[in-house]
Design a protein around this motif. Structure first.
Motif, mmCIF file in Angstrom:
data_model
loop_
_atom_site.group_PDB
_atom_site.id
_atom_site.type_symbol
_atom_site.label_atom_id
_atom_site.label_comp_id
_atom_site.label_asym_id
_atom_site.label_seq_id
_atom_site.Cartn_x
_atom_site.Cartn_y
_atom_site.Cartn_z
ATOM 1 N N ASP A 75 0.859 -1.182 0.000
ATOM 2 C CA ASP A 75 0.000 0.000 0.000
ATOM 3 C C ASP A 75 0.901 1.240 0.000
ATOM 4 O OD1 ASP A 75 -2.251 1.538 0.013
ATOM 5 O OD2 ASP A 75 -2.524 1.432 2.189
ATOM 6 N N VAL A 76 0.977 1.918 -1.147
ATOM 7 C CA VAL A 76 1.891 3.048 -1.323
ATOM 8 C C VAL A 76 1.090 4.334 -1.521
ATOM 9 C CG1 VAL A 76 3.785 4.006 -2.704
ATOM 10 C CG2 VAL A 76 3.609 1.532 -2.372
ATOM 11 N N ARG A 77 1.547 5.405 -0.875
ATOM 12 C CA ARG A 77 0.938 6.717 -1.076
ATOM 13 C C ARG A 77 1.519 7.364 -2.333
ATOM 14 N NH1 ARG A 77 2.222 6.710 4.552
ATOM 15 N NH2 ARG A 77 0.357 6.749 5.875
ATOM 16 N N PHE A 78 0.652 8.040 -3.101
ATOM 17 C CA PHE A 78 1.087 8.720 -4.320
ATOM 18 C C PHE A 78 0.574 10.157 -4.330
ATOM 19 C CE2 PHE A 78 1.378 4.300 -5.613
ATOM 20 C CZ PHE A 78 2.573 4.271 -6.318
ATOM 21 N N ILE A 79 1.332 11.011 -5.025
ATOM 22 C CA ILE A 79 0.958 12.413 -5.187
ATOM 23 C C ILE A 79 1.008 12.747 -6.677
ATOM 24 C CG2 ILE A 79 1.510 14.810 -4.614
ATOM 25 C CD1 ILE A 79 2.984 13.760 -2.127
ATOM 26 N N ASP A 80 -0.142 13.054 -7.273
ATOM 27 C CA ASP A 80 -0.204 13.448 -8.673
ATOM 28 C C ASP A 80 -0.013 14.955 -8.788
ATOM 29 O OD1 ASP A 80 -0.706 10.852 -9.315
ATOM 30 O OD2 ASP A 80 -2.846 11.129 -9.738
ATOM 31 N N THR A 81 0.807 15.373 -9.740
ATOM 32 C CA THR A 81 1.067 16.800 -9.918
ATOM 33 C C THR A 81 1.085 17.152 -11.407
ATOM 34 O OG1 THR A 81 3.496 16.623 -10.057
ATOM 35 C CG2 THR A 81 2.532 16.772 -7.858
ATOM 36 N N VAL A 82 1.075 18.447 -11.662
ATOM 37 C CA VAL A 82 1.196 18.977 -13.019
ATOM 38 C C VAL A 82 2.266 20.060 -13.006
ATOM 39 C CG1 VAL A 82 0.043 20.196 -14.901
ATOM 40 C CG2 VAL A 82 -1.211 18.478 -13.596
ATOM 41 N N ARG A 83 3.172 20.002 -13.954
ATOM 42 C CA ARG A 83 4.222 21.022 -14.058
ATOM 43 C C ARG A 83 3.665 22.282 -14.717
ATOM 44 N NH1 ARG A 83 9.014 17.262 -16.658
ATOM 45 N NH2 ARG A 83 9.379 15.916 -14.833
ATOM 46 N N PRO A 84 4.405 23.384 -14.625
ATOM 47 C CA PRO A 84 3.947 24.620 -15.287
ATOM 48 C C PRO A 84 3.765 24.467 -16.794
ATOM 49 C CG PRO A 84 5.642 25.129 -13.669
ATOM 50 C CD PRO A 84 5.575 23.642 -13.760
ATOM 51 N N ASN A 85 4.495 23.536 -17.435
ATOM 52 C CA ASN A 85 4.343 23.340 -18.878
ATOM 53 C C ASN A 85 3.171 22.424 -19.224
ATOM 54 O OD1 ASN A 85 5.277 20.827 -18.106
ATOM 55 N ND2 ASN A 85 7.235 20.974 -19.185
ATOM 56 N N GLY A 86 2.425 21.969 -18.200
ATOM 57 C CA GLY A 86 1.249 21.143 -18.445
ATOM 58 C C GLY A 86 1.490 19.650 -18.387
ATOM 59 N N LYS A 87 2.733 19.217 -18.253
ATOM 60 C CA LYS A 87 3.045 17.790 -18.199
ATOM 61 C C LYS A 87 2.822 17.261 -16.780
ATOM 62 C CE LYS A 87 6.420 17.777 -21.971
ATOM 63 N NZ LYS A 87 7.818 17.431 -22.362
ATOM 64 N N TYR B 2 4.634 11.411 -7.928
ATOM 65 C CA TYR B 2 5.577 11.091 -6.853
ATOM 66 C C TYR B 2 4.993 9.964 -5.999
ATOM 67 C CZ TYR B 2 7.527 15.754 -7.767
ATOM 68 O OH TYR B 2 8.071 16.872 -8.349
ATOM 69 N N ARG B 3 5.862 9.154 -5.421
ATOM 70 C CA ARG B 3 5.443 8.278 -4.334
ATOM 71 C C ARG B 3 5.804 8.985 -3.026
ATOM 72 N NH1 ARG B 3 10.099 5.229 -2.428
ATOM 73 N NH2 ARG B 3 11.842 5.554 -3.867
ATOM 74 N N ASN B 4 5.223 8.508 -1.936
ATOM 75 C CA ASN B 4 5.442 9.147 -0.641
ATOM 76 C C ASN B 4 5.686 8.051 0.388
ATOM 77 O OD1 ASN B 4 5.465 10.752 1.642
ATOM 78 N ND2 ASN B 4 3.240 11.057 1.657
ATOM 79 N N GLU B 5 6.964 7.664 0.559
ATOM 80 C CA GLU B 5 7.330 6.606 1.485
ATOM 81 C C GLU B 5 8.398 7.104 2.456
ATOM 82 O OE1 GLU B 5 7.036 2.258 -0.205
ATOM 83 O OE2 GLU B 5 8.426 3.407 -1.436
ATOM 84 N N SER C 81 5.786 10.448 6.351
ATOM 85 C CA SER C 81 5.061 10.341 5.082
ATOM 86 C C SER C 81 3.565 10.594 5.261
ATOM 87 C CB SER C 81 5.294 8.971 4.444
ATOM 88 O OG SER C 81 4.911 7.930 5.320
ATOM 89 N N SER C 82 2.996 10.202 6.417
ATOM 90 C CA SER C 82 1.567 10.457 6.643
ATOM 91 C C SER C 82 1.294 11.962 6.780
ATOM 92 C CB SER C 82 1.087 9.720 7.894
ATOM 93 O OG SER C 82 1.854 10.105 9.034
ATOM 94 N N ASN C 83 2.186 12.682 7.471
ATOM 95 C CA ASN C 83 2.024 14.139 7.583
ATOM 96 C C ASN C 83 2.184 14.817 6.220
ATOM 97 O OD1 ASN C 83 1.731 13.794 10.324
ATOM 98 N ND2 ASN C 83 3.824 14.414 10.832
ATOM 99 N N LEU C 84 3.173 14.341 5.450
ATOM 100 C CA LEU C 84 3.387 14.918 4.124
ATOM 101 C C LEU C 84 2.185 14.663 3.225
ATOM 102 C CD1 LEU C 84 5.660 16.399 2.529
ATOM 103 C CD2 LEU C 84 6.255 14.175 1.572
#
Length: 222
Positions: A70-82, A86-89, A103-106
């Motif tokens: 069970d892995v935490r993930f963070i989806d993001t978008v760069r300024p160029n739209g791409k 990230y994973r969060n472990e 990692s839970s606080n983050l």
């Protein structure tokens, strides 16, 4: 002109060593990216041949009988739209030396900073590692900090200080090696050369005495 084959071996080893060091630093050193967080979630992830790129078991991670974690993930978008994921472990106390146990606080912080393209909140994510899509490898986020806008480029002090320290250590090792070579290896090599020269001189003298004895012996018989 005669070429020394050993020279090519030394050059190849030097290139290989430099490539290994570069890849090691490129993976381990922290770097910062300005992004917008779009989603945070947990997902059961298959851990197999790519396990070297995930947290070690001593950080408290648990896998089920199917090798899933069970892995935490963070989806993001760069300024160029791409998009960038990230994973969060947690990293633990061994390697890499980020000593991350929050990692839970983050994850909570990242969730609070989610935004849309209509009302964006830009953040700087500090992470380490690579994103290799075909291996399901993700960089590990270790810090999130809000910034003023998409053009913000916070100074990466962590990587810069680490490189300065490594450069100083390499310079110190290089100086110590040169002193060791000048004070120990070079005199030892000269001593060995002189010893071989003395042995050669003694051998030539012995050969000359033997030759004279042999000539004298045959002269007496003649």
């Amino acid at each position: 002109m005669r070429r020394d084959p050993l020279r090519y071996v030394k050059t190849g080893l030097a290139i290989f060593f430099a490539a290994v060091v570069f890849l090691f630093l490129d993976y381990t050193l922290p770097y910062k990216q300005t992004v917008r967080i779009t989603n945070t979630y947990n997902r059961l992830t298959d851990i197999g041949a790519n396990s070297i790129f995930y947290a070690s078991p001593d950080t408290g991670t648990v896998e089920n009988s199917k090798g899933q974690r069970d892995v935490r993930f963070i989806d993001t978008v760069r300024p160029n739209g791409k998009v960038y994921v990230y994973r969060n472990e947690d990293t633990g106390w061994i390697w890499p030396p980020f000593f991350k146990y929050d990692s839970s606080n983050l994850h909570s912080q990242a969730t609070d900073l989610k935004s849309t393209s209509d009302a964006p909140k830009w953040v700087s994510v500090t992470s380490y590692g690579w994103r290799i899509a075909w291996l399901s490898v993700y960089p590990n986020a270790i810090k999130i900090k809000p910034v003023d806008g998409p053009d913000a480029r916070p100074t990466n002090w962590g990587a810069q200080i680490t490189l300065v320290i490594l450069g100083a250590l390499l310079f110190l090792i290089w100086r110590m090696w040169n002193q060791f070579r000048e004070r120990t290896l070079s005199p030892a090599a000269r001593s060995v050369d002189e010893a071989f020269d003395r042995v050669g001189d003694d051998a030539r003298q012995a050969k000359g005495r033997l030759s004279r004895w042999w000539s004298g012996l045959w002269g007496k018989r003649g």
